[in-house]
Motif scaffolding. Structure first.
Motif, mmCIF file in Angstrom:
data_model
loop_
_atom_site.group_PDB
_atom_site.id
_atom_site.type_symbol
_atom_site.label_atom_id
_atom_site.label_comp_id
_atom_site.label_asym_id
_atom_site.label_seq_id
_atom_site.Cartn_x
_atom_site.Cartn_y
_atom_site.Cartn_z
ATOM 1 N N SER A 1 -1.409 30.553 -26.917
ATOM 2 C CA SER A 1 -1.424 30.991 -28.408
ATOM 3 C C SER A 1 -0.716 32.456 -28.623
ATOM 4 N N ALA A 2 -0.915 33.362 -27.344
ATOM 5 C CA ALA A 2 -0.453 34.631 -27.712
ATOM 6 C C ALA A 2 1.076 34.639 -27.013
ATOM 7 N N GLY A 3 1.655 33.336 -26.716
ATOM 8 C CA GLY A 3 3.217 33.470 -26.542
ATOM 9 C C GLY A 3 3.796 33.430 -24.933
ATOM 10 N N ALA A 4 2.613 33.149 -24.061
ATOM 11 C CA ALA A 4 3.061 32.816 -22.725
ATOM 12 C C ALA A 4 3.233 31.227 -22.539
ATOM 13 N N GLU A 5 4.163 31.157 -21.277
ATOM 14 C CA GLU A 5 4.162 29.765 -20.747
ATOM 15 C C GLU A 5 3.244 29.893 -19.583
ATOM 16 N N VAL A 6 2.463 28.926 -19.737
ATOM 17 C CA VAL A 6 1.313 28.827 -18.787
ATOM 18 C C VAL A 6 1.370 27.403 -17.800
ATOM 19 N N LYS A 7 1.056 27.539 -16.558
ATOM 20 C CA LYS A 7 1.136 26.455 -15.627
ATOM 21 C C LYS A 7 -0.009 26.692 -14.578
ATOM 22 N N VAL A 8 -0.537 25.762 -13.940
ATOM 23 C CA VAL A 8 -1.549 25.951 -13.170
ATOM 24 C C VAL A 8 -1.238 25.089 -11.885
ATOM 25 N N TYR A 9 -1.362 25.837 -10.656
ATOM 26 C CA TYR A 9 -1.017 25.040 -9.337
ATOM 27 C C TYR A 9 -2.148 25.095 -8.409
ATOM 28 N N THR A 10 -2.061 24.056 -7.551
ATOM 29 C CA THR A 10 -3.023 24.037 -6.209
ATOM 30 C C THR A 10 -2.196 24.232 -5.225
ATOM 31 N N VAL A 11 -2.668 24.959 -4.432
ATOM 32 C CA VAL A 11 -2.074 25.484 -3.007
ATOM 33 C C VAL A 11 -2.164 24.322 -2.238
ATOM 34 N N SER A 12 -1.021 23.941 -1.466
ATOM 35 C CA SER A 12 -0.834 22.776 -0.706
ATOM 36 C C SER A 12 -0.460 23.191 0.764
ATOM 37 N N VAL A 13 -0.017 24.305 0.921
ATOM 38 C CA VAL A 13 0.333 25.091 2.357
ATOM 39 C C VAL A 13 -0.030 26.316 2.380
ATOM 40 N N GLY A 14 -0.833 26.877 3.167
ATOM 41 C CA GLY A 14 -1.254 28.383 3.322
ATOM 42 C C GLY A 14 -2.765 28.273 3.002
ATOM 43 N N GLU A 15 -3.142 28.770 1.888
ATOM 44 C CA GLU A 15 -4.242 28.921 1.561
ATOM 45 C C GLU A 15 -4.934 27.506 0.569
ATOM 46 N N ILE A 16 -4.999 26.718 1.469
ATOM 47 C CA ILE A 16 -5.009 25.414 0.876
ATOM 48 C C ILE A 16 -6.362 25.398 0.111
ATOM 49 N N GLY A 17 -6.193 24.837 -1.083
ATOM 50 C CA GLY A 17 -7.292 24.595 -2.073
ATOM 51 C C GLY A 17 -7.397 25.739 -3.084
ATOM 52 N N ASN A 18 -6.888 26.657 -2.838
ATOM 53 C CA ASN A 18 -6.828 27.792 -3.880
ATOM 54 C C ASN A 18 -6.029 27.530 -4.904
ATOM 55 N N LEU A 19 -6.397 27.827 -6.333
ATOM 56 C CA LEU A 19 -5.864 27.377 -7.599
ATOM 57 C C LEU A 19 -4.865 28.660 -7.893
ATOM 58 N N VAL A 20 -3.876 28.607 -8.470
ATOM 59 C CA VAL A 20 -2.976 29.521 -8.917
ATOM 60 C C VAL A 20 -2.773 29.489 -10.554
ATOM 61 N N PHE A 21 -3.149 30.352 -11.331
ATOM 62 C CA PHE A 21 -2.746 30.488 -12.754
ATOM 63 C C PHE A 21 -1.749 31.228 -13.201
ATOM 64 N N THR A 22 -0.605 30.725 -13.690
ATOM 65 C CA THR A 22 0.591 31.567 -13.756
ATOM 66 C C THR A 22 0.807 32.002 -15.301
ATOM 67 N N ALA A 23 1.074 32.752 -15.857
ATOM 68 C CA ALA A 23 1.766 33.117 -17.357
ATOM 69 C C ALA A 23 3.062 33.483 -17.109
ATOM 70 N N HIS A 24 3.813 33.161 -17.850
ATOM 71 C CA HIS A 24 5.260 33.515 -17.736
ATOM 72 C C HIS A 24 6.091 34.134 -19.119
ATOM 73 N N TRP A 25 6.736 34.990 -19.325
ATOM 74 C CA TRP A 25 7.292 35.551 -20.286
ATOM 75 C C TRP A 25 8.937 35.919 -20.071
#
Length: 103
Positions: free
Chosen positions: A34-58
């Motif tokens: 709502s503030a203008g960002a493109e947002v995606k959420v990922y789960t880590v599959s290699v490396g820090e397995i199980g971590n979640l990554v929240f990203t906002a992009h402009w």
């Protein structure tokens, strides 16, 4: 024009209800969108397995600044942050704010 991205990495705590974690992520995504960002959420599959990554992009630093101006001091943002902190469902690992470098 260089793009900008915000990355927040978290780790679900053992025994946590993933539906609560994802509901909080969806609520955060809705606020950032709502503030203008493109947002995606990922789960880590290699490396820090199980971590979640929240990203906002402009598309630019200017667009990022405009989004941030909308978010700072917003009561709904502050309420969500308090709710997430009180939930005890995940721990913050790290955050990064990155800007694209032309090559």
């Amino acid at each position: 024009m260089a793009s900008v991205a915000l990355q927040i990495v978290s780790k679900p705590l053992p025994g946590s209800d993933m539906s609560k974690i994802m509901a909080n992520m969806k609520e955060a995504a809705d606020l950032w969108r709502s503030a203008g960002a493109e947002v995606k959420v990922y789960t880590v599959s290699v490396g820090e397995i199980g971590n979640l990554v929240f990203t906002a992009h402009w598309a630019s630093y200017e667009a990022y600044g405009k989004s941030l101006d909308k978010m700072v001091g917003e009561q709904s943002v502050q309420a969500l942050m308090a709710k997430i902190n009180a939930s005890g469902t995940a721990e913050w690992i790290r955050s990064n704010l990155v800007r694209e470098m032309p090559i």
